[in-house]
Design an enzyme around this catalytic site. Structure first.
Site, mmCIF file in Angstrom:
data_model
loop_
_atom_site.group_PDB
_atom_site.id
_atom_site.type_symbol
_atom_site.label_atom_id
_atom_site.label_comp_id
_atom_site.label_asym_id
_atom_site.label_seq_id
_atom_site.Cartn_x
_atom_site.Cartn_y
_atom_site.Cartn_z
ATOM 1 N N GLN A 2 -15.430 -11.887 0.534
ATOM 2 C CA GLN A 2 -14.996 -10.973 -0.514
ATOM 3 C C GLN A 2 -13.949 -11.557 -1.472
ATOM 4 O OE1 GLN A 2 -14.300 -6.932 0.965
ATOM 5 N NE2 GLN A 2 -15.562 -7.413 2.755
ATOM 6 N N CYS A 11 -6.310 -7.266 -0.407
ATOM 7 C CA CYS A 11 -5.890 -8.211 -1.447
ATOM 8 C C CYS A 11 -5.207 -7.490 -2.602
ATOM 9 C CB CYS A 11 -7.071 -9.023 -1.985
ATOM 10 S SG CYS A 11 -6.535 -10.385 -3.050
ATOM 11 N N ASP A 63 -7.201 -5.671 8.224
ATOM 12 C CA ASP A 63 -6.814 -4.627 7.280
ATOM 13 C C ASP A 63 -6.605 -3.253 7.897
ATOM 14 O OD1 ASP A 63 -7.109 -6.642 5.448
ATOM 15 O OD2 ASP A 63 -8.956 -5.883 4.560
ATOM 16 N N LYS A 111 -2.677 -7.207 3.015
ATOM 17 C CA LYS A 111 -3.968 -7.281 3.695
ATOM 18 C C LYS A 111 -4.835 -8.342 3.020
ATOM 19 C CE LYS A 111 -3.518 -2.438 5.042
ATOM 20 N NZ LYS A 111 -3.196 -2.708 6.451
ATOM 21 N N THR A 112 -4.708 -9.581 3.499
ATOM 22 C CA THR A 112 -5.410 -10.714 2.899
ATOM 23 C C THR A 112 -6.076 -11.551 3.992
ATOM 24 O OG1 THR A 112 -3.542 -12.266 3.057
ATOM 25 C CG2 THR A 112 -3.617 -10.829 1.123
ATOM 26 N N ALA A 145 -5.713 -14.663 4.235
ATOM 27 C CA ALA A 145 -4.699 -15.607 4.710
ATOM 28 C C ALA A 145 -3.901 -15.017 5.861
ATOM 29 C CB ALA A 145 -3.767 -15.984 3.563
ATOM 30 N N CYS A 187 -1.538 -14.785 -1.203
ATOM 31 C CA CYS A 187 -2.297 -14.081 -2.237
ATOM 32 C C CYS A 187 -2.449 -14.998 -3.443
ATOM 33 C CB CYS A 187 -1.587 -12.789 -2.619
ATOM 34 S SG CYS A 187 -2.556 -11.730 -3.710
#
Length: 427
Positions: free
Chosen positions: A57, A175, A309, A317-318, A320, A352
């Protein structure tokens, strides 16, 4: 909970049992499954997820700017699962944590010794009146859906001028930089075409970014594109045929509405934790999976862990973040199975990569409390071409070939100090 699910959950006899059950075959679930199998090849692991396709995504923003092909972001789920993993292609409806049972949509009960919840985040499209009916037409799009990101690029290619709106809800989102990325890539595209437009960013939050260190830099980016930010504005309705977006804001305790005309509208919907977490009694006050922010173990059920998430951890919420969370969950879950203390700890790291143009990326890295922790010593407030290369080429490679394969690497980010004075910002 449905009557069928309630009837089945009354029984404590599982239809099958596994040492570890993982809910969710997204990046978090697969990464943990792969690390567990690497550590203990004979460990019995099942992963529950009905999705036939798995998506990268983070690249959908690039798809929306014509920089990435949509099919590059999609692979069959079954091809990504580690060898020896049982894939249960069903939706989860309830967790009976007291009896260590995962209840499926077809009524089956899956028993576990340890449970990992990596169920992702739910996109609440229908909380914006009229949005679902007009998505993909009338100039209304979103890079938060695989089928709509190409429409974003279509709208940009065919844009003849006018007003373009970009929104972000006040809720947590996957993200959190992505809503701005859509704006910056659109603005850069129009700049390259020497085409003028009225650009607006409507956000339900009070700042461009949750970490002030990076927010100040992004204020320079949005100003460079002469885009107007509007804070505390919530998108509540969309009239696609009339090209009207309705926003609400609160002033002196009074709710006010504003109708805004658009020629292009990019929407990021409100987002929430999956309902089964709250309905199973596993959530915090906001419905997020209630876990310790360092050990990632559930606050009340010691045999449940979570990452990604759907959890209550106060980090962005990523993907990474998942990269750093997966080794912690794998290590602590195995320690729990062995009756040993939990020693692995997550520091809240999130990365991010904010795409400020087709070529440059501002790479924001930080841990709990907004501590600035870049991997490299370069000032992270400066958008750089080398980070643009990472975003387009290295990060996708890392995702498919390292993260999802369970090939954990030692954390390389570290706290660093930088001058208060902003460096030169060139998007």
């Amino acid at each position: 909970m449905s009557q069928t699910t309630e009837q089945h959950s009354l029984s404590t006899t599982p239809d099958s049992r596994h040492a570890v059950v993982i809910v969710g075959a997204g990046s978090a679930g697969i990464a943990v499954a792969a690390q567990l199998k690497r550590a203990r090849p004979d460990l019995g692991v099942a992963i529950i997820d009905p999705a036939e396709q798995h998506y990268y995504q983070p690249a959908w923003t690039l798809v929306g700017a014509g920089l990435f092909k949509p099919e590059q972001t999609r692979r069959a789920t079954r091809t990504l699962l580690p060898s020896g993993i049982e894939h249960v292609a069903q939706a989860i409806t309830h967790i009976d944590a007291d009896n260590k049972l995962a209840i499926l949509a077809d009524g089956r009960r899956i028993g576990y010794q340890a449970l990992v919840i990596a169920a992702g985040i739910h996109l609440d499209w229908d909380k914006i009146a009229g949005l679902s009916e007009t998505l993909g037409q009338n100039g209304v799009t979103s890079n938060y859906r695989y089928d709509l990101a190409p429409y974003t690029w279509e709208l940009l290619r065919n844009f003849k001028g006018g007003t373009a709106l970009f929104t972000q809800p006040a809720t947590a989102v996957k993200c959190p930089g992505a809503p701005q990325k859509a704006l910056y890539l659109a603005a850069d595209h129009l700049r390259r075409r020497q085409q003028t437009a009225e650009l607006h960013f409507y956000t339900g939050t009070g700042a461009l970014f949750g970490v002030p260190f990076y927010a100040r830099a992004l204020e320079q980016v949005i100003a460079h594109y002469k885009a107007q930010p509007h804070f505390g504005r919530h998108l509540v309705a969309v009239d696609g045929p009339a090209r009207i977006a309705t926003f609400e804001t609160t002033v002196d305790g009074q709710t006010q509405r504003e109708d805004v005309h658009f020629d292009l509208l990019h929407v990021v919907p409100p987002q929430s934790a999956p309902a089964f977490i709250r309905e199973s009694g596993l959530g915090d006050g906001g419905g997020w999976l209630d876990i310790d922010k360092h050990t990632l173990q559930h606050a009340r059920y010691a045999d449940i862990f979570g990452l990604g998430d759907a959890t209550s951890t106060p980090n962005s919420k990523t993907a990474a973040a998942i990269k750093e969370q997966a080794p912690v969950v794998a290590a602590n879950l195995l320690a729990r199975l062995d009756g040993k203390p939990l020693t692995a700890a997550y520091d809240g790291y999130a990365g991010c990569p904010v795409t400020t143009s087709a070529e440059r990326v501002l790479l924001a890295e930080f841990t709990y409390g907004g501590v600035i922790t870049p991997t490299l010593s370069l000032d992270p407030r400066v958008p750089r071409r080398r980070y643009g290369w990472l975003k387009k080429f290295y990060f996708p490679f890392y995702y498919w070939n390292i993260l999802l394969k369970g090939r954990s690497r030692p954390a390389q980010h570290t706290p660093r100090n930088y001058p208060d004075t902003l460096p030169t910002i060139q998007p």
